[in-house]
Structure formats: structure tokens, C-alpha cells
Design a protein around this motif. Structure first.
Motif, PDB file in Angstrom:
ATOM      1  N   GLN A  41       8.786  -7.988 -12.027  1.00 37.79           N
ATOM      2  CA  GLN A  41       9.036  -7.082 -10.912  1.00 37.79           C
ATOM      3  C   GLN A  41       7.857  -6.146 -10.685  1.00 37.79           C
ATOM      4  O   GLN A  41       7.468  -5.879  -9.542  1.00 37.79           O
ATOM      5  N   ASN A  42       7.292  -5.633 -11.760  1.00 35.89           N
ATOM      6  CA  ASN A  42       6.150  -4.725 -11.630  1.00 35.89           C
ATOM      7  C   ASN A  42       4.938  -5.438 -11.046  1.00 35.89           C
ATOM      8  O   ASN A  42       4.217  -4.880 -10.222  1.00 35.89           O
ATOM      9  N   ILE A  43       4.704  -6.678 -11.491  1.00 36.23           N
ATOM     10  CA  ILE A  43       3.586  -7.450 -10.941  1.00 36.23           C
ATOM     11  C   ILE A  43       3.795  -7.678  -9.449  1.00 36.23           C
ATOM     12  O   ILE A  43       2.865  -7.558  -8.638  1.00 36.23           O
ATOM     13  N   THR A  44       5.031  -8.008  -9.075  1.00 40.64           N
ATOM     14  CA  THR A  44       5.339  -8.232  -7.662  1.00 40.64           C
ATOM     15  C   THR A  44       5.097  -6.974  -6.843  1.00 40.64           C
ATOM     16  O   THR A  44       4.494  -7.013  -5.762  1.00 40.64           O
ATOM     17  N   ASP A  45       5.558  -5.833  -7.358  1.00 39.97           N
ATOM     18  CA  ASP A  45       5.393  -4.580  -6.633  1.00 39.97           C
ATOM     19  C   ASP A  45       3.926  -4.179  -6.514  1.00 39.97           C
ATOM     20  O   ASP A  45       3.479  -3.718  -5.454  1.00 39.97           O
ATOM     21  N   ILE A  46       3.179  -4.336  -7.602  1.00 37.00           N
ATOM     22  CA  ILE A  46       1.758  -3.979  -7.560  1.00 37.00           C
ATOM     23  C   ILE A  46       1.010  -4.857  -6.559  1.00 37.00           C
ATOM     24  O   ILE A  46       0.165  -4.370  -5.787  1.00 37.00           O
ATOM     25  N   PHE A  47       1.316  -6.154  -6.559  1.00 35.47           N
ATOM     26  CA  PHE A  47       0.682  -7.057  -5.600  1.00 35.47           C
ATOM     27  C   PHE A  47       1.030  -6.673  -4.169  1.00 35.47           C
ATOM     28  O   PHE A  47       0.169  -6.632  -3.287  1.00 35.47           O
ATOM     29  N   ARG A  48       2.303  -6.352  -3.939  1.00 35.76           N
ATOM     30  CA  ARG A  48       2.752  -5.973  -2.600  1.00 35.76           C
ATOM     31  C   ARG A  48       2.075  -4.688  -2.125  1.00 35.76           C
ATOM     32  O   ARG A  48       1.613  -4.592  -0.984  1.00 35.76           O
ATOM     33  N   GLU A  49       1.998  -3.684  -3.014  1.00 41.12           N
ATOM     34  CA  GLU A  49       1.374  -2.422  -2.632  1.00 41.12           C
ATOM     35  C   GLU A  49      -0.122  -2.604  -2.396  1.00 41.12           C
ATOM     36  O   GLU A  49      -0.698  -1.980  -1.499  1.00 41.12           O
ATOM     37  N   THR A  50      -0.763  -3.460  -3.177  1.00 38.78           N
ATOM     38  CA  THR A  50      -2.187  -3.729  -2.973  1.00 38.78           C
ATOM     39  C   THR A  50      -2.436  -4.323  -1.595  1.00 38.78           C
ATOM     40  O   THR A  50      -3.371  -3.927  -0.888  1.00 38.78           O
ATOM     41  N   VAL A  51      -1.596  -5.284  -1.202  1.00 40.47           N
ATOM     42  CA  VAL A  51      -1.716  -5.886   0.122  1.00 40.47           C
ATOM     43  C   VAL A  51      -1.496  -4.836   1.204  1.00 40.47           C
ATOM     44  O   VAL A  51      -2.237  -4.758   2.193  1.00 40.47           O
ATOM     45  N   PHE A  52      -0.490  -3.998   1.022  1.00 38.85           N
ATOM     46  CA  PHE A  52      -0.156  -2.985   2.020  1.00 38.85           C
ATOM     47  C   PHE A  52      -1.324  -2.028   2.257  1.00 38.85           C
ATOM     48  O   PHE A  52      -1.720  -1.767   3.403  1.00 38.85           O
ATOM     49  N   PHE A  53      -1.909  -1.498   1.180  1.00 32.51           N
ATOM     50  CA  PHE A  53      -2.981  -0.512   1.333  1.00 32.51           C
ATOM     51  C   PHE A  53      -4.290  -1.156   1.772  1.00 32.51           C
ATOM     52  O   PHE A  53      -5.019  -0.584   2.583  1.00 32.51           O
ATOM     53  N   THR A  54      -4.583  -2.339   1.246  1.00 28.53           N
ATOM     54  CA  THR A  54      -5.824  -3.017   1.643  1.00 28.53           C
ATOM     55  C   THR A  54      -5.809  -3.348   3.125  1.00 28.53           C
ATOM     56  O   THR A  54      -6.846  -3.264   3.803  1.00 28.53           O
ATOM     57  N   GLN A  55      -4.657  -3.711   3.637  1.00 29.73           N
ATOM     58  CA  GLN A  55      -4.512  -4.087   5.043  1.00 29.73           C
ATOM     59  C   GLN A  55      -4.831  -2.934   5.986  1.00 29.73           C
ATOM     60  O   GLN A  55      -5.208  -3.158   7.133  1.00 29.73           O
ATOM     61  N   ILE A  56      -4.716  -1.710   5.504  1.00 28.67           N
ATOM     62  CA  ILE A  56      -4.978  -0.545   6.335  1.00 28.67           C
ATOM     63  C   ILE A  56      -6.338   0.072   6.027  1.00 28.67           C
ATOM     64  O   ILE A  56      -7.131   0.354   6.947  1.00 28.67           O
ATOM     65  N   ILE A  57      -6.642   0.281   4.760  1.00 28.41           N
ATOM     66  CA  ILE A  57      -7.817   1.059   4.383  1.00 28.41           C
ATOM     67  C   ILE A  57      -9.118   0.332   4.716  1.00 28.41           C
ATOM     68  O   ILE A  57     -10.036   0.915   5.315  1.00 28.41           O
ATOM     69  N   LEU A  58      -9.226  -0.940   4.352  1.00 27.91           N
ATOM     70  CA  LEU A  58     -10.468  -1.672   4.625  1.00 27.91           C
ATOM     71  C   LEU A  58     -10.769  -1.773   6.122  1.00 27.91           C
ATOM     72  O   LEU A  58     -11.902  -1.501   6.543  1.00 27.91           O
ATOM     73  N   PRO A  59      -9.797  -2.169   6.970  1.00 32.76           N
ATOM     74  CA  PRO A  59     -10.095  -2.186   8.409  1.00 32.76           C
ATOM     75  C   PRO A  59     -10.476  -0.816   8.960  1.00 32.76           C
ATOM     76  O   PRO A  59     -11.340  -0.724   9.838  1.00 32.76           O
ATOM     77  N   PHE A  60      -9.860   0.245   8.445  1.00 27.61           N
ATOM     78  CA  PHE A  60     -10.194   1.580   8.945  1.00 27.61           C
ATOM     79  C   PHE A  60     -11.631   1.946   8.598  1.00 27.61           C
ATOM     80  O   PHE A  60     -12.346   2.545   9.418  1.00 27.61           O
TER      81      PHE A  60
END
Length: 338
Positions: A175-194
Motif C-alpha cells: 500500500q505504501n509503495i502504491t501511494d508513493i508512486f501515485r503521489e510522485t505521478v501527481f506532483f511530477t505532472q504539475i511541477i515539471l510542466p510548470f
């Protein structure tokens, strides 16, 4: 509700303040009521008047399609809030809605950033080969982008995104691995394009200051395009990203009382992010003045359109007077592009 791990999913999904979510439900309803006719009308103009496949605006059409699909998901979100829950009570529908929301969010970001990169290369590296311009002419490239975004939307369906029960709550290793992967995708999707958008904006503004007066009108349009995309990111996407950081922080630290407040702020800012589907048409107008002409000619009353066109003609500069003789339904894109 049906589905696996029901108790884990529902523990923290009931709202703590029903009045707040009643207001959010009405905000989502307003976004849907405004967004549905707006995006339907924009789709109509792009297909039947603007003819995007001929005018090399395939990427813009993909942004319209992503916004329309986002609007289609809003009734489910409003319904969940009226039931006093932070996501749809049906497990399968909940996963489907999250997948659609993340896919459309990612598509909108990807095509907006690609559009800004195109303006950047046309202004800052004028004369060099612009690979982005070559890519955006091909519908196949748009299909590839959608396919590449599919894996990035899958993490949102693995567990309920809003409730996020396992991260910081002594979840299992998987569960922790899943959550960390999900949060990484979420933040990368916003921060890098910005970061990319900020870089493009600074370079275009710097280039604009060096140009002569005769070239500035054309470059200013490119600057408006990139700045408008940055504004959309700043208003719609960045606030929810900051709120997500605050939410994860209070959960990991175990501040349960504060979490109830932060959750409400986070959900409110996520609702604000849906306003993206109402703001994107501004980008279309900045990209191509022909789109604005075609839209007004299609949906504005004749007397109002003539008056607006007359007022616009009086303030038109020499760089745009060549467009007077063209039909508003088929703009001359090659002359309008930067």
C-alpha cells in the motif's frame, strides 16, 4: 458500495462538514452548467467552422476534447458531495471517475505545455528546425500522447485518491509503495510542466525586449499564449498541489484534528482546478484570432457581431489588417502563427 477492501476505502471518505461540501457541490454544478455549453460550442467551431485538421490546430482540438471529458465527470463529483462523501460511493464508478479525471487533467497539461514549447521555439530559436511544429501537425502524435498518458492515470485507480487511507496510517508495504508512486505521478505532472512554462515565459519576454517595434506585435501574441497558460496553471493546478503537500504532511505527522480542516481546503482547491475547462478557451483566442472571429460569427447575434467587429477594426494594428478580407469561418492560420 461494492468492491474490495471496502472498510479501508470508506474510513476517511465521509465528509466532516456537510455544509462545506454542499457549497462545493453547487460550485461543481455551476462549473458543469457553464462548462458543458461552452465546450460543446467550442467543439462545434473547431470541427465545423475552424476545421482544425486543415488549420494545423490538432493540439488545440485535443485540449478541447480533454476539457469536454472533464466536464462530463463533474456531475458524479457533485452527486458524491451531496451524499456527504468525498468520492462516489460506488467503487467501480469511483475508480472510473478518477481515471477519467487524471487522464483528462494530464492531457490538458501535456497539450498546453507542448503548445507553449512551440511558441518558445518559434520566438527564441527562430530559424532553427522546430520539431514541435512538425509533431503538432500529425494527428498520430496526438494519439501517441494520449496512449502515453494512460499509464500515468492508472495509479489513481489503484486506491481511492481523495481518501488516501494507507499513506501515513500504518499501511502495508504494498500500500505504501502504491501511494508513493501515485503521489510522485501527481506532483511530477504539475511541477515539471510548470518549470518548463516559467522558463519559456522568461525567454520569450527577454526576446521580446530585444526586438524592434515592427516585430513586437507578432511576438507579443506568443507571449500572451504562454502567459495565459502559466496563469491557468497558477490558478487551477498549483493551489491544489500545495494543498496536497499540506494534507500529506498532517497525515504523516498524525495531526488528526488539523487534518479535518486541511482536507476541506484540499477538496475546495481540487474543485477550483476544474475551472481549467472554463479558462482554456482564452488560450485558443490568443493562439488564433481566426478562432475568436469564427466563434463570434457562429454564436453572437448578427448586430452584436458586426458591432464587435467594427470596434475591433478601429483598434487593429497594421500587422493584422491583412486579415480583413478573409472569411471568419476559415482563418488564414499561416499568417497568424508566430
Amino acid at each position: 458500495m461494492t468492491g474490495p477492501n471496502v472498510s479501508e476505502v470508506t474510513d476517511h471518505c465521509n465528509v466532516s462538514n456537510a455544509a462545506t461540501y454542499e457549497v462545493l457541490a453547487w460550485v461543481v454544478v455551476v462549473q458543469f452548467v457553464l462548462g458543458l455549453p461552452l465546450n460543446l460550442s467550442v467543439l462545434y467551431v473547431f470541427i465545423f467552422r475552424f476545421k482544425f485538421w486543415k488549420n494545423r490546430s490538432v493540439f488545440l482540438f485535443n485540449i478541447v476534447a480533454a476539457d469536454f471529458l472533464l466536464v462530463a465527470c463533474l456531475p458524479s463529483k457533485a452527486y458524491s458531495y451531496t451524499l456527504g462523501q468525498r468520492r462516489n460511493p460506488n467503487y467501480s464508478l469511483c475508480k472510473a471517475m478518477h481515471f477519467m479525471l487524471f487522464l483528462n487533467r494530464g492531457a490538458s497539461i501535456a497539450f498546453l505545455v507542448t503548445l507553449s514549447l512551440d511558441r518558445y521555439f518559434n520566438v527564441v530559436h527562430l530559424g532553427r528546425r522546430n520539431f514541435v511544429k512538425a509533431l503538432k501537425k500529425s494527428p498520430q502524435i496526438s494519439v501517441v500522447i494520449w496512449l502515453l498518458l494512460l499509464p500515468l492515470a492508472i495509479p489513481a485507480t489503484l486506491q481511492t485518491f481523495e481518501c488516501c487511507n494507507s499513506l501515513g496510517r500504518n499501511g502495508t508495504y504494498n500500500q505504501n509503495i502504491t501511494d508513493i508512486f501515485r503521489e510522485t505521478v501527481f506532483f511530477t505532472q504539475i511541477i515539471l510542466p510548470f518549470i518548463v512554462l516559467l522558463y519559456c515565459t522568461v525567454c520569450i519576454v527577454h526576446r521580446l525586449k530585444k526586438k524592434t517595434v515592427g516585430e513586437k506585435a507578432k511576438l507579443r501574441r506568443a507571449m500572451y499564449v504562454v502567459v495565459s497558460v502559466v496563469v491557468i496553471f497558477s490558478v487551477c493546478f498549483l493551489p491544489s498541489t500545495v494543498a496536497r503537500v499540506a494534507l500529506l504532511t498532517v497525515r504523516i505527522r498524525g495531526w488528526e484534528e488539523m487534518e479535518e480542516v486541511v482536507v476541506q481546503f484540499y477538496d475546495a482547491l481540487m474543485v477550483l482546478s476544474y475551472t481549467d475547462c472554463l479558462l482554456d478557451p482564452l488560450v485558443y483566442c490568443f493562439c488564433y484570432s481566426g478562432f475568436k472571429d469564427a466563434y463570434l460569427d457562429t454564436f453572437c447575434p448578427a448586430f452584436l457581431y458586426q458591432r464587435l467587429r467594427k470596434d475591433g477594426t478601429q483598434t487593429t494594428t497594421n500587422t493584422t489588417t491583412t486579415s480583413k478580407g478573409r472569411s471568419t469561418s476559415l482563418p488564414m492560420i499561416e499568417k497568424l502563427q508566430v
